[in-house]
Design an enzyme around this catalytic site. Structure first.
Site, PDB file in Angstrom:
ATOM      1  N   ASP A   1       0.829  -1.180   0.118  1.00 33.45           N
ATOM      2  CA  ASP A   1       0.077   0.015  -0.109  1.00 33.45           C
ATOM      3  C   ASP A   1       1.203   1.390  -0.006  1.00 33.45           C
ATOM      4  O   ASP A   1       2.052   1.218   0.190  1.00 33.45           O
ATOM      5  CB  ASP A   1      -0.994  -0.144   1.340  1.00 33.45           C
ATOM      6  CG  ASP A   1      -0.260   0.144   2.699  1.00 33.45           C
ATOM      7  OD1 ASP A   1       0.924   0.047   2.585  1.00 33.45           O
ATOM      8  OD2 ASP A   1      -0.781  -0.361   3.650  1.00 33.45           O
TER       9      ASP A   1
ATOM     10  N   SER B   1      -6.335 -12.217   4.560  1.00 32.02           N
ATOM     11  CA  SER B   1      -5.479 -11.402   3.550  1.00 32.02           C
ATOM     12  C   SER B   1      -5.227 -10.168   4.056  1.00 32.02           C
ATOM     13  O   SER B   1      -5.748  -9.930   5.329  1.00 32.02           O
ATOM     14  CB  SER B   1      -6.328 -11.457   2.328  1.00 32.02           C
ATOM     15  OG  SER B   1      -7.697 -10.743   2.560  1.00 32.02           O
ATOM     16  N   TYR B   2      -4.546  -9.235   3.483  1.00 34.04           N
ATOM     17  CA  TYR B   2      -4.102  -7.926   3.660  1.00 34.04           C
ATOM     18  C   TYR B   2      -5.342  -7.351   4.262  1.00 34.04           C
ATOM     19  O   TYR B   2      -6.256  -7.056   3.511  1.00 34.04           O
ATOM     20  CB  TYR B   2      -3.419  -7.204   2.851  1.00 34.04           C
ATOM     21  CG  TYR B   2      -2.715  -5.913   3.136  1.00 34.04           C
ATOM     22  CD1 TYR B   2      -1.596  -5.991   4.227  1.00 34.04           C
ATOM     23  CD2 TYR B   2      -2.897  -4.878   2.290  1.00 34.04           C
ATOM     24  CE1 TYR B   2      -1.194  -5.067   4.710  1.00 34.04           C
ATOM     25  CE2 TYR B   2      -2.280  -3.628   2.824  1.00 34.04           C
ATOM     26  CZ  TYR B   2      -1.468  -3.568   4.137  1.00 34.04           C
ATOM     27  OH  TYR B   2      -0.803  -2.592   4.434  1.00 34.04           O
ATOM     28  N   PRO B   3      -5.430  -6.314   5.304  1.00 29.14           N
ATOM     29  CA  PRO B   3      -6.621  -5.892   5.959  1.00 29.14           C
ATOM     30  C   PRO B   3      -6.856  -4.508   5.392  1.00 29.14           C
ATOM     31  O   PRO B   3      -7.752  -3.726   6.093  1.00 29.14           O
ATOM     32  CB  PRO B   3      -6.632  -6.121   7.440  1.00 29.14           C
ATOM     33  CG  PRO B   3      -5.266  -5.995   7.769  1.00 29.14           C
ATOM     34  CD  PRO B   3      -4.548  -6.639   6.563  1.00 29.14           C
TER      35      PRO B   3
END
Length: 625
Positions: A122, A332-334
């Site tokens: 991100d 998974s990536y939050p």
């Protein structure tokens, strides 16, 4: 024999360990680093598609490696007028406890040909990757830099990421660097001004940090705005006509189409005209299939809203727990804005892993046995991560109480997405009595479908309606003219606050929870359970006297664009996006935003009496008005 050396660096120790274990296949040597108990170096061999058989060192940082601060000569709060901080020299610093981590990267980079970055995919992770790259280049200026693109720490996904390195995104690095500089300059100048001017007004404020943040204040502004609406609310009396009819021992309540009116005389005249007409006529009977849509795939904002509504946790707690579940390889990536799954997504394997659970295993098996439906697609896609979903099965014994709640929500939401909409039959009946129209609505739930696994949604059958036919007449069993009073809105709840922040561009999906936590930490707001909500009641926000005073004070300064409103920060967030998309440069965005806030600062400084007066009125004199 392995050839060249590859240095891999993750954002957190848990991710470094998980990636090393997956790539090493158990053949890994672990070394602690000097000066930090959390960071380890994992050494193993691995055959990369791009670089061949390599000797790998996998290590990590602990989030941001560096910070931005003012030149030490500005350290004392009285060293300069706060407005000078808009232009003061800044220096990039490394905290004492992270120096050993930076040195480890420099040292490991000396003998490495490639730096392979495994920070979160991100904007913030990209900037941390940039910090890692800068340290590595101090040790080896010629090192080649690549990054891994991944959304979870499941083995197959990690191996795929290892075999498909990509370039770093400098635009994202620059966007975060711009945000860091703006937050430092704007936050420090306003915070120093507030503290120097307001702390001396009261003993209670003397040691309190009265901080300012360009996201913090609009967030507080939403809370104070709702508080003022509740406090200033004056109930009004209204009148309405109630019509009931009993048939087949069922009492049917028909609602007036006008709902209610505030003029008693007008309602009296209408009601008397209706009474002259002894019979009501059925004008419409409609039965039609209806559905309750299954939820969309899960985004970060939705996880925070629903978590604070249903799990008895704050959004900040929900995000902290989700991060832990991600690091442990369970979800998974939050942090994602995406509410649509890619076409080639492997649903079946993920659903299959959930069939062993005692609570939702049977439902998951039903999906495998033919009940699966491709999830709905929302309108958001951040092109970085899929929606939040379970990756591996986590037995309840492997999780603490809060982890269980968040994990269960993520799993149930995912299974609900893969199920079918709930199906029912809606009945709508309209009647004409005198000159007025009345209606009633009935619902019969025929197939619960996704509702069987997703208890957070409610959709219940209403009382069965008796049979009516169009054109028939009946004599009302009961008809009354009744009065009532309008009621005040409730104080702002956390799900409502997150919705407002999201709609107004305050913070990112990843930082909203932090801004909310900050206004609580600064004692600008208190929370309490909403009355009448029972033990699991959602929390509502009440501003403290200081919170009310700050917002009212800034409003009284007479700014063209108040800092308690979202417009300035929203504009800044849009500029960050423009940097990410390569449409604007970091330098011009920083300068432009600083010019806007400097103007606000100068006006605030010249009208500082308005802030002092508001704090005196509410905090010193002990009243909320």
């Amino acid at each position: 024999m392995p050839g060249q050396k590859i240095l891999c660096v993750a954002e957190k120790p848990a991710i470094a360990k998980a990636v090393a274990q997956h790539l090493a296949g158990g053949q890994v040597t672990t070394h602690p680093i000097r000066g930090n108990q959390y960071v380890k170096n994992y050494e193993f061999d691995y055959n990369f598609r791009q670089w061949g058989n390599c000797s790998v060192t996998m290590t990590s940082v602990l989030g941001h490696l560096t910070g931005l601060d003012f030149d030490p000569k500005y350290k004392s709060w009285k060293s300069c007028h706060p407005r000078e901080l808009f232009d003061a020299n800044t220096v990039t610093t490394i905290d004492k406890d992270k120096k050993s981590v930076a040195e480890n990267i420099q040292q490991q980079a000396r003998h490495a040909r490639v730096l392979f970055i495994w920070t979160d995919c991100d904007r913030e992770g990209e900037h941390i990757g940039g910090e890692v790259r800068d340290q590595a280049k101090k040790g080896n200026p010629n090192i080649i830099v690549k990054r891994a693109r991944f959304s979870n720490t499941e083995k197959a996904h990690v191996v795929q990421a290892a075999q498909s390195p990509i370039d770093m995104d400098e635009c994202q690095v620059n966007a975060v660097a711009a945000r860091i500089e703006l937050d430092l300059r704007i936050g420090a100048s306003f915070t120093r001004l507030q503290c120097l001017e307001l702390q001396r007004l009261s003993e209670t404020l003397h040691d309190q940090t009265i901080s300012y943040g360009s996201c913090q204040f609009p967030t507080l502004g939403f809370v104070v705005d709702r508080y003022n609406r509740v406090r200033n609310f004056k109930p009004e009396t209204f009148w309405l006509i109630k019509l009931t009819h009993t048939r087949d021992k069922i009492k049917v309540n028909f609602n007036w189409q006008r709902v209610h009116l505030f003029d008693r005389a007008a309602v009296t005249i209408i009601f008397e005209a209706c009474l002259d007409d002894k019979l009501a006529t059925v004008t419409k009977v409609q039965k039609k299939p209806t559905s309750k849509w299954r939820p969309l795939p899960l985004t970060t904002v939705e996880l925070q809203k629903q978590g604070s509504r249903f799990l008895c946790m704050t959004s900040h707690q929900v995000m902290a727990v989700a991060e832990k579940l991600y690091q442990k390889g369970f979800i998974s990536y939050p942090r994602t804005e995406t509410d649509q799954f890619p076409r080639e997504f492997g649903f079946e394997a993920l659903i299959q892993r959930q069939t062993q659970d005692n609570s939702w295993g049977q439902f998951a098996q039903g999906l495998i046995n033919g009940g699966f439906h491709t999830p709905r697609s929302g309108s958001h896609n951040d092109q970085a991560h899929p929606p939040i979903h379970p990756v591996n099965y986590a037995a309840a014994s492997a999780l603490d109480q809060n982890e269980k709640k968040v994990y269960e929500f993520v799993v149930r939401r995912f299974l609900a997405c893969c199920s079918e909409d709930a199906k029912g039959e809606a009945t709508d009946i309209e009647v004409r009595w005198g000159s007025e129209t009345f209606h009633t609505h009935g619902l019969l739930v025929l197939q619960r479908n996704y509702l069987d696994v997703y208890p957070y949604d409610k959709w219940e059958s209403s009382q069965q309606l008796p049979a009516y036919t169009v054109g028939e007449t009946f004599k009302p069993t009961e008809a009354n003219m009744v009065d009532g009073k309008t009621t005040a809105p409730g104080y702002l709840t956390e799900p409502e606050l997150i919705t407002l922040m999201d709609a107004n561009g305050i913070g990112t999906d990843a930082t909203m929870a932090e801004h909310i936590a900050k206004i609580k930490d600064r004692a600008y707001v208190d929370t309490r359970p909403r009355s009448g909500g029972g033990r699991n009641s959602v929390q509502e926000f009440i501003p403290t006297t200081l919170g009310v005073a700050l917002i009212e004070g800034y409003d009284n300064v007479g700014l063209d664009v108040s800092v308690s409103k979202p417009f300035l920060r929203k504009e800044m967030e849009l500029k960050m996006k423009a940097i990410c998309e390569g449409r604007r440069s970091k330098t011009e965005v920083v300068q432009e935003s600083l010019d806007q806030y400097r103007e606000v600062f100068v006006k605030t400084n010249s009208q500082i009496g308005a802030l002092r007066d508001a704090v005196t009125k509410y905090v010193v004199n002990g009243g909320r008005g």
